[in-house]
Design an enzyme around this catalytic site. Structure first.
Site: not given
Ligand code: PLP
Length: 395
Positions: A57, A109, A183, A208
């Protein structure tokens, strides 16, 4: 068409994409393609001593390879990856404290809007949504406790373009500690590099264009500030929103063709947008590459081009939208964007259905607004598909 007057692409992008972080000498096997390391734990030579990795992690060699490459592509020092784009956003807003104020683009978004309104709000973080193409409105939205600016440009689904440098200047003029985030999902580091325009953090849904093959959900943040990096690295581990090594391998592989893919998305989407301008059933084309776009000059100043996402309005209503979308054969009727395959969707009923009706009307998200993600199929086939579907819709 040439470069259409956009910002000049800096040389070396694909060389960085293919080589940075991928030096075969980094691993014992000298493999040219970075290995997928799935181990969740790493042997320590002595208690509390390690050779860079201790637990999956907090760090993983495949993930580090990807993060290094992502940072370099944006001209940044540090890259961090997360389990999804929204995971990146969750981690970024966790830099804030209870009682802090966030200023965000109004046309963003849908999932980001939902996170700010329905989750951050419960933790005592207040958000004001503003049209970032109106800088006077932006200036009025700051408060004493404003700590972060969330910029999405071009916006979704209306493709409005916000002036990153101007917004950052206003924010830093108000309080230099305000963290400015962009973003950059719609454009990728190939088409826009927000750090070069003064932003503190670039955020991605790698799901994306960056991955581009519609087979991974992942997010990222890229930045230069070492203090912010330490705080984010802590949160990445403390909150645990990390991606899997398998997925990191896939995204790292996809970056090798990013420039090639974006060039083709750019070309095909402009050909289609220009074809639409002349079509009698098309009322409006919202594409930052068209000189008719209201912020075309801002786009040219901060972008090296536009991607394959754009929207248009036809002259019919909901009935025609439905018929058009269900008649498409090469385009797939589906949410999401940025993959090799072409997609079409109806924001009012799909991606932006959660935006309240009045707000949708105010923004201009009508039932005749359709969003396209132009993929990598042959552009003639895409145009023929759109043509036959429009014909059927208006029969
Ligand atoms: C998809 C998307 C997100 C969210 O990313 P996920 O990977 O789906 O969590 C954020 N911003 C934009 C602009 C997006 O298109």
């Amino acid at each position: 068409m040439g470069d259409q007057g956009f910002l000049k692409q800096k040389p070396g992008f694909s060389t960085i994409a293919i080589h940075v972080g991928q030096d075969p000498e980094k691993w014992k096997s000298a493999a040219v393609v970075p290995p997928i390391v799935t181990s969740t734990t790493f042997k320590q030579p002595a208690p509390a001593e390690h050779k860079g990795f201790e637990y999956g992690r907090s760090g993983n060699p495949t993930r580090n390879t990807l993060e290094e490459c992502l940072a370099a592509l944006d001209g940044g020092k540090y890259g961090l990856t997360f389990a999804s784009g929204l995971g990146a956003t969750t981690t970024l807003i966790s830099l804030l404290n209870k009682g802090d104020h966030l200023v965000s683009s109004d046309d963003i978004y849908g999932g980001t809007n939902r996170l700010f309104r329905k989750v951050a709000e419960r933790f005592g973080i207040e958000t004001t949504f503003v049209d970032f193409t109106n800088l006077e409105l932006l200036e009025k939205s700051f408060k004493k406790n404003t700590k972060m600016i969330w910029i999405e440009t071009p916006t979704n689904p209306l493709l409005k373009v916000a002036d990153i440098a101007a917004i950052v200047k206003i924010a830093k003029g108000y309080d230099e500690n305000i963290i400015t985030v962009v973003d950059n999902t719609f454009l990728t580091s190939y088409l826009q590099q927000p750090l070069q325009h003064g932003a503190d953090v670039v955020m991605y849904s790698l799901t994306k264009y960056m991955n581009g093959h519609s087979d991974v959900i992942m997010g990222a943040a890229v930045l230069n500030n070492s203090d912010l990096e330490k705080r984010l690295r802590f949160l990445q581990n403390a909150m645990g929103i990390v991606p899997s090594p398998m997925d990191c391998y896939l995204v790292n592989r996809s970056l090798k063709t990013l420039a090639l893919r974006m060039e083709q998305h750019k070309k095909s989407s402009l050909v289609i947008a220009n074809w639409m301008l002349k079509h009698q059933r098309i009322a409006e084309v919202m594409h930052p590459g068209l000189p008719s776009h209201p912020q075309h000059d801002i786009a040219k100043k901060q972008m090296t081009g536009h991607s394959g996402v754009f929207s248009f309005k036809h002259s019919g209503g909901l009935k025609e939208s439905k018929k058009f979308l269900s008649s498409l054969k090469v385009f797939t009727l589906a949410e999401s964007l940025g993959g090799y395959e072409s997609l079409a969707e109806l924001p009012s009923l799909m991606t932006h259905a959660s935006v309240p009706q009045e707000q949708r009307a105010e923004l201009g998200i009508t039932d005749s607004l359709i969003r396209l993600s132009v993929g990598l199929e042959d552009v003639d086939d895409l145009i023929a598909d759109l043509e036959q579907a429009i014909k059927l819709a208006f029969e």
